[in-house]
Structures are given as C-alpha cells and as structure tokens.
Design a protein around this motif. Structure first.
Motif, PDB file in Angstrom:
ATOM      1  N   MET A 235      51.606   4.609  70.144  1.00 38.39           N
ATOM      2  CA  MET A 235      51.722   4.045  68.809  1.00 38.39           C
ATOM      3  C   MET A 235      50.975   2.711  68.775  1.00 38.39           C
ATOM      4  O   MET A 235      51.069   1.922  69.707  1.00 38.39           O
ATOM      5  CB  MET A 235      53.194   3.816  68.461  1.00 38.39           C
ATOM      6  CG  MET A 235      53.362   3.037  67.173  1.00 38.39           C
ATOM      7  SD  MET A 235      55.043   2.742  66.608  1.00 38.39           S
ATOM      8  CE  MET A 235      55.777   1.863  67.930  1.00 38.39           C
ATOM      9  N   LEU A 236      50.256   2.495  67.695  1.00 36.73           N
ATOM     10  CA  LEU A 236      49.577   1.226  67.439  1.00 36.73           C
ATOM     11  C   LEU A 236      50.256   0.578  66.242  1.00 36.73           C
ATOM     12  O   LEU A 236      50.315   1.172  65.163  1.00 36.73           O
ATOM     13  CB  LEU A 236      48.092   1.443  67.140  1.00 36.73           C
ATOM     14  CG  LEU A 236      47.306   0.189  66.744  1.00 36.73           C
ATOM     15  CD1 LEU A 236      47.157  -0.743  67.941  1.00 36.73           C
ATOM     16  CD2 LEU A 236      45.942   0.554  66.188  1.00 36.73           C
ATOM     17  N   LEU A 237      50.788  -0.615  66.448  1.00 36.56           N
ATOM     18  CA  LEU A 237      51.385  -1.375  65.353  1.00 36.56           C
ATOM     19  C   LEU A 237      50.331  -2.337  64.828  1.00 36.56           C
ATOM     20  O   LEU A 237      49.855  -3.206  65.558  1.00 36.56           O
ATOM     21  CB  LEU A 237      52.626  -2.139  65.820  1.00 36.56           C
ATOM     22  CG  LEU A 237      53.308  -3.051  64.805  1.00 36.56           C
ATOM     23  CD1 LEU A 237      53.689  -2.293  63.539  1.00 36.56           C
ATOM     24  CD2 LEU A 237      54.535  -3.694  65.404  1.00 36.56           C
ATOM     25  N   VAL A 238      49.946  -2.152  63.566  1.00 38.09           N
ATOM     26  CA  VAL A 238      48.944  -2.998  62.919  1.00 38.09           C
ATOM     27  C   VAL A 238      49.689  -4.040  62.091  1.00 38.09           C
ATOM     28  O   VAL A 238      50.467  -3.696  61.202  1.00 38.09           O
ATOM     29  CB  VAL A 238      48.005  -2.166  62.012  1.00 38.09           C
ATOM     30  CG1 VAL A 238      46.991  -3.064  61.324  1.00 38.09           C
ATOM     31  CG2 VAL A 238      47.317  -1.073  62.819  1.00 38.09           C
ATOM     32  N   SER A 239      49.451  -5.311  62.398  1.00 32.19           N
ATOM     33  CA  SER A 239      50.117  -6.401  61.696  1.00 32.19           C
ATOM     34  C   SER A 239      49.113  -7.220  60.913  1.00 32.19           C
ATOM     35  O   SER A 239      48.097  -7.658  61.455  1.00 32.19           O
ATOM     36  CB  SER A 239      50.823  -7.328  62.705  1.00 32.19           C
ATOM     37  OG  SER A 239      51.826  -6.641  63.395  1.00 32.19           O
ATOM     38  N   LEU A 240      49.412  -7.422  59.645  1.00 33.69           N
ATOM     39  CA  LEU A 240      48.602  -8.311  58.814  1.00 33.69           C
ATOM     40  C   LEU A 240      49.195  -9.706  58.985  1.00 33.69           C
ATOM     41  O   LEU A 240      50.338  -9.956  58.603  1.00 33.69           O
ATOM     42  CB  LEU A 240      48.645  -7.887  57.355  1.00 33.69           C
ATOM     43  CG  LEU A 240      48.187  -6.465  57.060  1.00 33.69           C
ATOM     44  CD1 LEU A 240      48.214  -6.205  55.554  1.00 33.69           C
ATOM     45  CD2 LEU A 240      46.817  -6.187  57.631  1.00 33.69           C
ATOM     46  N   ILE A 241      48.434 -10.592  59.586  1.00 32.23           N
ATOM     47  CA  ILE A 241      48.950 -11.905  59.952  1.00 32.23           C
ATOM     48  C   ILE A 241      48.852 -12.875  58.781  1.00 32.23           C
ATOM     49  O   ILE A 241      47.779 -13.081  58.218  1.00 32.23           O
ATOM     50  CB  ILE A 241      48.170 -12.477  61.161  1.00 32.23           C
ATOM     51  CG1 ILE A 241      48.165 -11.492  62.327  1.00 32.23           C
ATOM     52  CG2 ILE A 241      48.742 -13.837  61.566  1.00 32.23           C
ATOM     53  CD1 ILE A 241      49.520 -11.134  62.869  1.00 32.23           C
ATOM     54  N   GLY A 242      50.000 -13.438  58.427  1.00 37.03           N
ATOM     55  CA  GLY A 242      50.059 -14.484  57.412  1.00 37.03           C
ATOM     56  C   GLY A 242      50.356 -15.809  58.093  1.00 37.03           C
ATOM     57  O   GLY A 242      50.354 -15.908  59.320  1.00 37.03           O
ATOM     58  N   ASN A 243      50.634 -16.822  57.315  1.00 31.31           N
ATOM     59  CA  ASN A 243      50.901 -18.141  57.890  1.00 31.31           C
ATOM     60  C   ASN A 243      52.267 -18.233  58.564  1.00 31.31           C
ATOM     61  O   ASN A 243      52.484 -19.095  59.396  1.00 31.31           O
ATOM     62  CB  ASN A 243      50.766 -19.221  56.828  1.00 31.31           C
ATOM     63  CG  ASN A 243      49.319 -19.477  56.489  1.00 31.31           C
ATOM     64  OD1 ASN A 243      48.486 -19.545  57.384  1.00 31.31           O
ATOM     65  ND2 ASN A 243      49.006 -19.598  55.213  1.00 31.31           N
ATOM     66  N   GLN A 244      53.187 -17.364  58.190  1.00 32.88           N
ATOM     67  CA  GLN A 244      54.519 -17.360  58.789  1.00 32.88           C
ATOM     68  C   GLN A 244      54.540 -16.406  59.980  1.00 32.88           C
ATOM     69  O   GLN A 244      54.089 -15.265  59.880  1.00 32.88           O
ATOM     70  CB  GLN A 244      55.565 -16.933  57.758  1.00 32.88           C
ATOM     71  CG  GLN A 244      55.628 -17.836  56.542  1.00 32.88           C
ATOM     72  CD  GLN A 244      56.036 -19.254  56.913  1.00 32.88           C
ATOM     73  OE1 GLN A 244      56.919 -19.461  57.737  1.00 32.88           O
ATOM     74  NE2 GLN A 244      55.388 -20.230  56.306  1.00 32.88           N
ATOM     75  N   THR A 245      55.067 -16.829  61.103  1.00 30.86           N
ATOM     76  CA  THR A 245      55.077 -16.036  62.329  1.00 30.86           C
ATOM     77  C   THR A 245      56.193 -14.990  62.356  1.00 30.86           C
ATOM     78  O   THR A 245      55.987 -13.871  62.812  1.00 30.86           O
ATOM     79  CB  THR A 245      55.227 -16.966  63.548  1.00 30.86           C
ATOM     80  OG1 THR A 245      54.183 -17.951  63.491  1.00 30.86           O
ATOM     81  CG2 THR A 245      55.114 -16.213  64.846  1.00 30.86           C
ATOM     82  N   ILE A 246      57.356 -15.325  61.856  1.00 27.49           N
ATOM     83  CA  ILE A 246      58.538 -14.465  61.978  1.00 27.49           C
ATOM     84  C   ILE A 246      58.336 -13.063  61.394  1.00 27.49           C
ATOM     85  O   ILE A 246      58.747 -12.085  62.031  1.00 27.49           O
ATOM     86  CB  ILE A 246      59.779 -15.151  61.352  1.00 27.49           C
ATOM     87  CG1 ILE A 246      60.127 -16.409  62.130  1.00 27.49           C
ATOM     88  CG2 ILE A 246      60.968 -14.204  61.295  1.00 27.49           C
ATOM     89  CD1 ILE A 246      60.526 -16.165  63.579  1.00 27.49           C
ATOM     90  N   PRO A 247      57.723 -12.880  60.201  1.00 26.11           N
ATOM     91  CA  PRO A 247      57.569 -11.516  59.676  1.00 26.11           C
ATOM     92  C   PRO A 247      56.749 -10.592  60.586  1.00 26.11           C
ATOM     93  O   PRO A 247      56.860  -9.376  60.479  1.00 26.11           O
ATOM     94  CB  PRO A 247      56.858 -11.722  58.332  1.00 26.11           C
ATOM     95  CG  PRO A 247      57.186 -13.113  57.939  1.00 26.11           C
ATOM     96  CD  PRO A 247      57.267 -13.882  59.230  1.00 26.11           C
ATOM     97  N   ASN A 248      55.950 -11.151  61.466  1.00 24.78           N
ATOM     98  CA  ASN A 248      55.202 -10.334  62.418  1.00 24.78           C
ATOM     99  C   ASN A 248      55.874 -10.283  63.786  1.00 24.78           C
ATOM    100  O   ASN A 248      55.804  -9.268  64.482  1.00 24.78           O
ATOM    101  CB  ASN A 248      53.769 -10.856  62.557  1.00 24.78           C
ATOM    102  CG  ASN A 248      52.959 -10.547  61.329  1.00 24.78           C
ATOM    103  OD1 ASN A 248      52.760  -9.396  60.980  1.00 24.78           O
ATOM    104  ND2 ASN A 248      52.514 -11.570  60.637  1.00 24.78           N
ATOM    105  N   LEU A 249      56.518 -11.354  64.155  1.00 20.72           N
ATOM    106  CA  LEU A 249      57.164 -11.419  65.462  1.00 20.72           C
ATOM    107  C   LEU A 249      58.310 -10.413  65.589  1.00 20.72           C
ATOM    108  O   LEU A 249      58.398  -9.687  66.586  1.00 20.72           O
ATOM    109  CB  LEU A 249      57.685 -12.842  65.714  1.00 20.72           C
ATOM    110  CG  LEU A 249      58.443 -13.069  67.014  1.00 20.72           C
ATOM    111  CD1 LEU A 249      57.528 -12.860  68.213  1.00 20.72           C
ATOM    112  CD2 LEU A 249      59.042 -14.466  67.018  1.00 20.72           C
TER     113      LEU A 249
END
Length: 92
Positions: free
Chosen positions: A1-15
C-alpha cells in the motif's frame, strides 16, 4: 500500500494517518509553501515510515497529476494499492 499525503502547513493531519496505517510506502506531495512542514513530518517519522518526497508546483494541477501518475507507475502500483490522505494541504 502507498499512502499519498497532501502536505499542508499543519503536521498533525498527515502525521496521525501515517502513524495509524503504518504504510509500506508513503509519498509526501508538497510545494514550496509547505516544504518546511514536509521536513518536520519527515523528521518526526524518521524511524517509523519512509516518507518519499514529491515536490510540485502548487498551482499547476496538470503537472501535479502527471507527477503522481508517473510515481505510481514507477512503483508498479494500481488503484487497490493506493490510499490518499486529503486532509492536509489546500485542494482545488
């Protein structure tokens, strides 16, 4: 599985999703505006998840699409192998 994350200025929604799913591979899509957030995220996850960078031009949707497709094909992945985290970053 590949998790694709759109990185914004806030870290927590991706972490949080990266720590929860613990994907075999993770792709961080970020722009010049969010490069610092990508670096923070990479540092936080250094011993947990290998986070591959995919820098893009935030305003060139076609180029972003092409970059994503190229990376997905390079890894030999198909739709069932992909998980997208759309919570981070601004999306048109």
């Amino acid at each position: 599985m590949l998790l694709v994350s759109l990185i914004g200025n806030q870290t927590i929604p991706n972490l949080l999703p990266l720590r929860y799913f613990k994907p075999g591979a993770a792709l961080a899509v970020y722009s010049d505006f969010t490069a610092r957030a990508y670096q923070r995220l990479k540092e936080l996850l250094k011993d947990e998840v290998a986070l591959e960078p995919l820098p893009v031009n935030a305003y060139d949707i076609r180029a972003i699409q092409n970059a994503l497709l190229t990376e997905i094909r390079r890894q030999g992945l198909a739709a069932p192998d992909l998980l997208f985290n759309l919570t981070g970053g601004t999306k048109p």
